[in-house]
Design a protein around this motif. Structure first.
Motif, PDB file in Angstrom:
ATOM      1  N   ASN A 143       0.700  -1.287   0.100  1.00  0.00           N
ATOM      2  CA  ASN A 143       0.060  -0.088   0.018  1.00  0.00           C
ATOM      3  C   ASN A 143       0.821   1.218  -0.054  1.00  0.00           C
ATOM      4  O   ASN A 143       0.690   2.404  -0.504  1.00  0.00           O
ATOM      5  CB  ASN A 143      -0.832  -0.091   1.029  1.00  0.00           C
ATOM      6  N   HIS A 144       1.955   1.156   0.643  1.00  0.00           N
ATOM      7  CA  HIS A 144       2.790   2.380   0.708  1.00  0.00           C
ATOM      8  C   HIS A 144       3.293   2.671  -0.674  1.00  0.00           C
ATOM      9  O   HIS A 144       3.200   3.967  -1.366  1.00  0.00           O
ATOM     10  CB  HIS A 144       3.960   2.068   1.618  1.00  0.00           C
ATOM     11  N   ASP A 145       3.852   1.548  -1.401  1.00  0.00           N
ATOM     12  CA  ASP A 145       4.319   2.034  -2.784  1.00  0.00           C
ATOM     13  C   ASP A 145       3.059   2.485  -3.590  1.00  0.00           C
ATOM     14  O   ASP A 145       3.403   3.386  -4.621  1.00  0.00           O
ATOM     15  CB  ASP A 145       4.894   0.749  -3.407  1.00  0.00           C
ATOM     16  N   GLU A 146       1.991   2.022  -3.599  1.00  0.00           N
ATOM     17  CA  GLU A 146       0.781   2.336  -4.436  1.00  0.00           C
ATOM     18  C   GLU A 146       0.633   3.766  -4.187  1.00  0.00           C
ATOM     19  O   GLU A 146       0.103   4.489  -4.972  1.00  0.00           O
ATOM     20  CB  GLU A 146      -0.203   1.412  -4.115  1.00  0.00           C
ATOM     21  N   ASP A 147       0.700   4.291  -2.851  1.00  0.00           N
ATOM     22  CA  ASP A 147       0.306   5.701  -2.613  1.00  0.00           C
ATOM     23  C   ASP A 147       1.342   6.446  -3.369  1.00  0.00           C
ATOM     24  O   ASP A 147       1.152   7.817  -3.832  1.00  0.00           O
ATOM     25  CB  ASP A 147       0.411   6.051  -1.225  1.00  0.00           C
ATOM     26  N   ALA A 148       2.615   6.109  -3.268  1.00  0.00           N
ATOM     27  CA  ALA A 148       3.764   6.834  -3.779  1.00  0.00           C
ATOM     28  C   ALA A 148       3.425   6.960  -5.391  1.00  0.00           C
ATOM     29  O   ALA A 148       3.631   8.112  -6.004  1.00  0.00           O
ATOM     30  CB  ALA A 148       5.068   6.098  -3.615  1.00  0.00           C
ATOM     31  N   LEU A 149       2.982   5.761  -6.005  1.00  0.00           N
ATOM     32  CA  LEU A 149       2.600   6.013  -7.507  1.00  0.00           C
ATOM     33  C   LEU A 149       1.579   7.019  -7.815  1.00  0.00           C
ATOM     34  O   LEU A 149       1.744   7.557  -8.655  1.00  0.00           O
ATOM     35  CB  LEU A 149       2.298   4.693  -7.921  1.00  0.00           C
ATOM     36  N   VAL A 150       0.622   6.921  -6.925  1.00  0.00           N
ATOM     37  CA  VAL A 150      -0.575   7.809  -7.350  1.00  0.00           C
ATOM     38  C   VAL A 150      -0.283   9.309  -7.034  1.00  0.00           C
ATOM     39  O   VAL A 150      -0.471  10.045  -7.842  1.00  0.00           O
ATOM     40  CB  VAL A 150      -1.878   7.514  -6.249  1.00  0.00           C
ATOM     41  N   SER A 151       0.792   9.428  -6.026  1.00  0.00           N
ATOM     42  CA  SER A 151       1.285  10.847  -5.757  1.00  0.00           C
ATOM     43  C   SER A 151       2.013  11.478  -7.032  1.00  0.00           C
ATOM     44  O   SER A 151       1.724  12.683  -7.354  1.00  0.00           O
ATOM     45  CB  SER A 151       2.035  11.081  -4.745  1.00  0.00           C
ATOM     46  N   LEU A 152       2.858  10.427  -7.524  1.00  0.00           N
ATOM     47  CA  LEU A 152       3.480  10.968  -8.961  1.00  0.00           C
ATOM     48  C   LEU A 152       2.793  11.039 -10.080  1.00  0.00           C
ATOM     49  O   LEU A 152       3.031  12.046 -10.751  1.00  0.00           O
ATOM     50  CB  LEU A 152       4.841   9.849  -8.945  1.00  0.00           C
ATOM     51  N   ASP A 153       1.769  10.154 -10.129  1.00  0.00           N
ATOM     52  CA  ASP A 153       1.081  10.270 -11.203  1.00  0.00           C
ATOM     53  C   ASP A 153       0.127  11.787 -11.298  1.00  0.00           C
ATOM     54  O   ASP A 153      -0.001  12.143 -12.406  1.00  0.00           O
ATOM     55  CB  ASP A 153      -0.007   8.910 -10.952  1.00  0.00           C
ATOM     56  N   ALA A 154      -0.047  12.267 -10.136  1.00  0.00           N
ATOM     57  CA  ALA A 154      -0.874  13.236  -9.896  1.00  0.00           C
ATOM     58  C   ALA A 154      -0.087  14.527 -10.495  1.00  0.00           C
ATOM     59  O   ALA A 154      -0.655  15.384 -11.202  1.00  0.00           O
ATOM     60  CB  ALA A 154      -1.237  13.778  -8.687  1.00  0.00           C
ATOM     61  N   ILE A 155       1.143  14.764 -10.854  1.00  0.00           N
ATOM     62  CA  ILE A 155       1.809  15.720 -11.461  1.00  0.00           C
ATOM     63  C   ILE A 155       2.299  15.463 -12.814  1.00  0.00           C
ATOM     64  O   ILE A 155       2.920  16.248 -13.303  1.00  0.00           O
ATOM     65  CB  ILE A 155       2.807  16.144 -10.543  1.00  0.00           C
ATOM     66  N   LEU A 156       1.985  14.301 -13.437  1.00  0.00           N
ATOM     67  CA  LEU A 156       2.578  13.971 -14.703  1.00  0.00           C
ATOM     68  C   LEU A 156       1.512  14.515 -15.694  1.00  0.00           C
ATOM     69  O   LEU A 156       0.578  13.619 -15.701  1.00  0.00           O
ATOM     70  CB  LEU A 156       2.979  12.534 -14.774  1.00  0.00           C
ATOM     71  N   PRO A 157       1.784  14.949 -16.634  1.00  0.00           N
ATOM     72  CA  PRO A 157       0.911  15.309 -17.909  1.00  0.00           C
ATOM     73  C   PRO A 157       0.778  14.100 -18.754  1.00  0.00           C
ATOM     74  O   PRO A 157       1.571  13.161 -18.666  1.00  0.00           O
ATOM     75  CB  PRO A 157       1.456  16.495 -18.471  1.00  0.00           C
ATOM     76  N   ASP A 158      -0.110  13.974 -19.338  1.00  0.00           N
ATOM     77  CA  ASP A 158      -0.476  12.743 -20.212  1.00  0.00           C
ATOM     78  C   ASP A 158       0.753  12.417 -21.090  1.00  0.00           C
ATOM     79  O   ASP A 158       1.021  11.108 -21.142  1.00  0.00           O
ATOM     80  CB  ASP A 158      -1.812  12.665 -20.873  1.00  0.00           C
ATOM     81  N   ASP A 159       1.255  13.220 -21.821  1.00  0.00           N
ATOM     82  CA  ASP A 159       2.396  13.054 -22.736  1.00  0.00           C
ATOM     83  C   ASP A 159       3.392  12.694 -22.065  1.00  0.00           C
ATOM     84  O   ASP A 159       4.140  11.771 -22.573  1.00  0.00           O
ATOM     85  CB  ASP A 159       2.649  14.161 -23.896  1.00  0.00           C
ATOM     86  N   LEU A 160       3.831  13.082 -20.906  1.00  0.00           N
ATOM     87  CA  LEU A 160       5.069  12.661 -20.293  1.00  0.00           C
ATOM     88  C   LEU A 160       4.838  11.184 -19.491  1.00  0.00           C
ATOM     89  O   LEU A 160       5.708  10.499 -19.678  1.00  0.00           O
ATOM     90  CB  LEU A 160       5.358  13.666 -18.987  1.00  0.00           C
ATOM     91  N   LEU A 161       3.642  11.146 -19.118  1.00  0.00           N
ATOM     92  CA  LEU A 161       3.302   9.531 -18.462  1.00  0.00           C
ATOM     93  C   LEU A 161       3.545   8.758 -19.722  1.00  0.00           C
ATOM     94  O   LEU A 161       4.379   7.534 -19.564  1.00  0.00           O
ATOM     95  CB  LEU A 161       1.985   9.718 -18.030  1.00  0.00           C
ATOM     96  N   GLU A 162       3.118   8.880 -20.962  1.00  0.00           N
ATOM     97  CA  GLU A 162       3.345   7.998 -21.937  1.00  0.00           C
ATOM     98  C   GLU A 162       4.837   7.961 -22.437  1.00  0.00           C
ATOM     99  O   GLU A 162       5.535   6.779 -22.733  1.00  0.00           O
ATOM    100  CB  GLU A 162       2.559   8.355 -23.204  1.00  0.00           C
TER     101      GLU A 162
END
Length: 404
Positions: free
Chosen positions: A31-50
């Motif tokens: 769960n700790h790692d999943e929270d970190a992933l969600v937090s990082l995901d919140a600041i990534l625009p779609d093109d950068l995520l891809e």
């Protein structure tokens, strides 16, 4: 099964294809790692995520689609990013020879993992296969005019028009070449049939399918005397290379094999293939041709001088200006590792990686041409259930942004 992953397939809207989805059998959530992933995901625009995802191996990209809805959407819609991905190391699909529907396991050398895999269009184990640039071409072993092209990762597939040259020639060889810059592919089919009541003569014809025109053309036909075609050919740098075999009826026993060439760009119609034939470097068994970055490479068993049907080793050669140069020979410790090794084995390669597998064993050996390193794969999940059980396989390049 321990140490392997099951693939599940879900429909997508892209070209009406289905991208492979899988969940690892043995991985605990954190769960700790999943929270970190969600937090990082919140600041990534779609093109950068891809772009970030496109730096991962194909298997990791597919697994990332299970993180959340947004990542699932990125995996299934990021086709522009996938098109810019560097080539992945080729995967190897291993299965059991049988009359049943084909399912097996695919090996990812980047992650050194096996995954359960159902290959699209692959109905029986007697089908012929050729792969290039992320696409796989499959020919029905019973009706050799019935041919499919598919992307095994996205599950996109297409049946081609029936090929000319008859449904049941004595020998048929299949080759495929993808041109990524032109977004097109070529399928070559060499068919050979013995002349009625004449054991010396074999009719050979070469047929080409172009994806741009969606049609077949018969480019070449010739009657071979004392030689016949086989089931092994490859397209390399615009040239079709084809292994032909001595029939022995005209005392032309040596060499037993020759390499014939046909220039697909020039498409000569009156030149005999035998005029340009190149003898193989030794008495050869299980010869296989492969295109490694537009270099023609051949893998084969080295036959004993007095008993050419029994091999004493496995060699790898590369063709340079009509001359074979030895690349390497399988070290004896690996050659013995196959157990009771005879003259029957499968091999294939792409990029800089060559796979070799005995028909009598699920053990898989790799050779990195650039690093010149032999290495066993991770242990195969396929198990031998009875003494005469046979295994085989072939390799293909995993790609997301290519369709048939």
């Amino acid at each position: 099964m321990e140490g392997q992953t099951s693939w599940q397939f879900h429909p997508t809207s892209h070209h009406q294809s289905r991208v492979a989805e899988f969940e690892p059998v043995r991985e605990d959530s954190d769960n700790h790692d999943e929270d970190a992933l969600v937090s990082l995901d919140a600041i990534l625009p779609d093109d950068l995520l891809e772009k970030v995802l496109s730096c991962l191996p194909i298997a990791s990209i597919i697994r990332s689609s299970s993180v959340c809805k947004r990542w699932y959407g990125a995996v299934h819609s990021g086709w522009h990013s996938w098109a810019k991905m560097p080539p992945q190391k080729p995967w190897y699909f291993m299965f059991t020879c049988s009359d049943d529907a084909v399912s097996g396991y695919v090996y990812d050398p980047s992650l050194r993992k096996w995954y359960g895999f159902d290959f699209p269009c692959f109905e029986r184990s007697n089908w012929s296969v050729s792969a290039s640039g992320g696409l796989v071409c499959l020919m029905d072993g019973e009706n050799r005019s019935r041919i499919f092209v598919c992307n095994p990762i996205t599950r996109d597939r297409k049946r081609l028009r029936d090929a000319p040259g008859g449904k049941t020639p004595d020998y048929t060889a299949l080759a495929m070449s993808v041109d990524r810059s032109a977004h097109s592919y070529t399928v070559a089919l060499a068919k050979c049939k013995q002349a009625p009541q004449d054991y010396c003569q074999w009719g050979l014809s070469i047929h080409i399918y172009e994806s741009g025109t969606r049609s077949w053309a018969t480019l070449f036909s010739e009657v071979l005397v004392g030689w016949r075609g086989g089931d092994e050919c490859v397209i390399c740098d615009g040239v079709l290379y084809y292994l032909i075999y001595s029939t022995g009826v005209l005392r032309n026993v040596e060499p037993r094999h020759c390499l014939a060439m046909y220039d697909l760009s020039a498409r000569p119609s009156r030149t005999s293939l035998m005029q340009m034939a190149i003898p193989v470097p030794c008495s050869l068994t299980c010869g296989r041709l492969m295109n490694l970055k537009d270099r023609l490479v051949m893998v084969g068993g080295i036959g004993k001088h007095d008993r050419p049907g029994i091999i004493k080793g496995i060699g790898i050669w590369e063709l340079h200006n009509r001359e074979w140069r030895g690349v390497t020979r399988m070290p004896q410790k690996f050659f013995q590792g196959f157990g009771e090794f005879d003259d029957v084995f499968a091999s294939g390669g792409a990029d800089d990686l060559i796979y070799i597998q005995s028909f009598g064993s699920p053990a898989l050996l790799t050779f990195d041409v650039t690093q010149r390193v032999w290495r066993w794969s991770a242990k195969s999940p396929v198990s031998k259930r009875f003494p005469l059980q046979l295994f085989t396989g072939f390799c293909f390049e995993p790609r997301l942004a290519i369709a048939s």
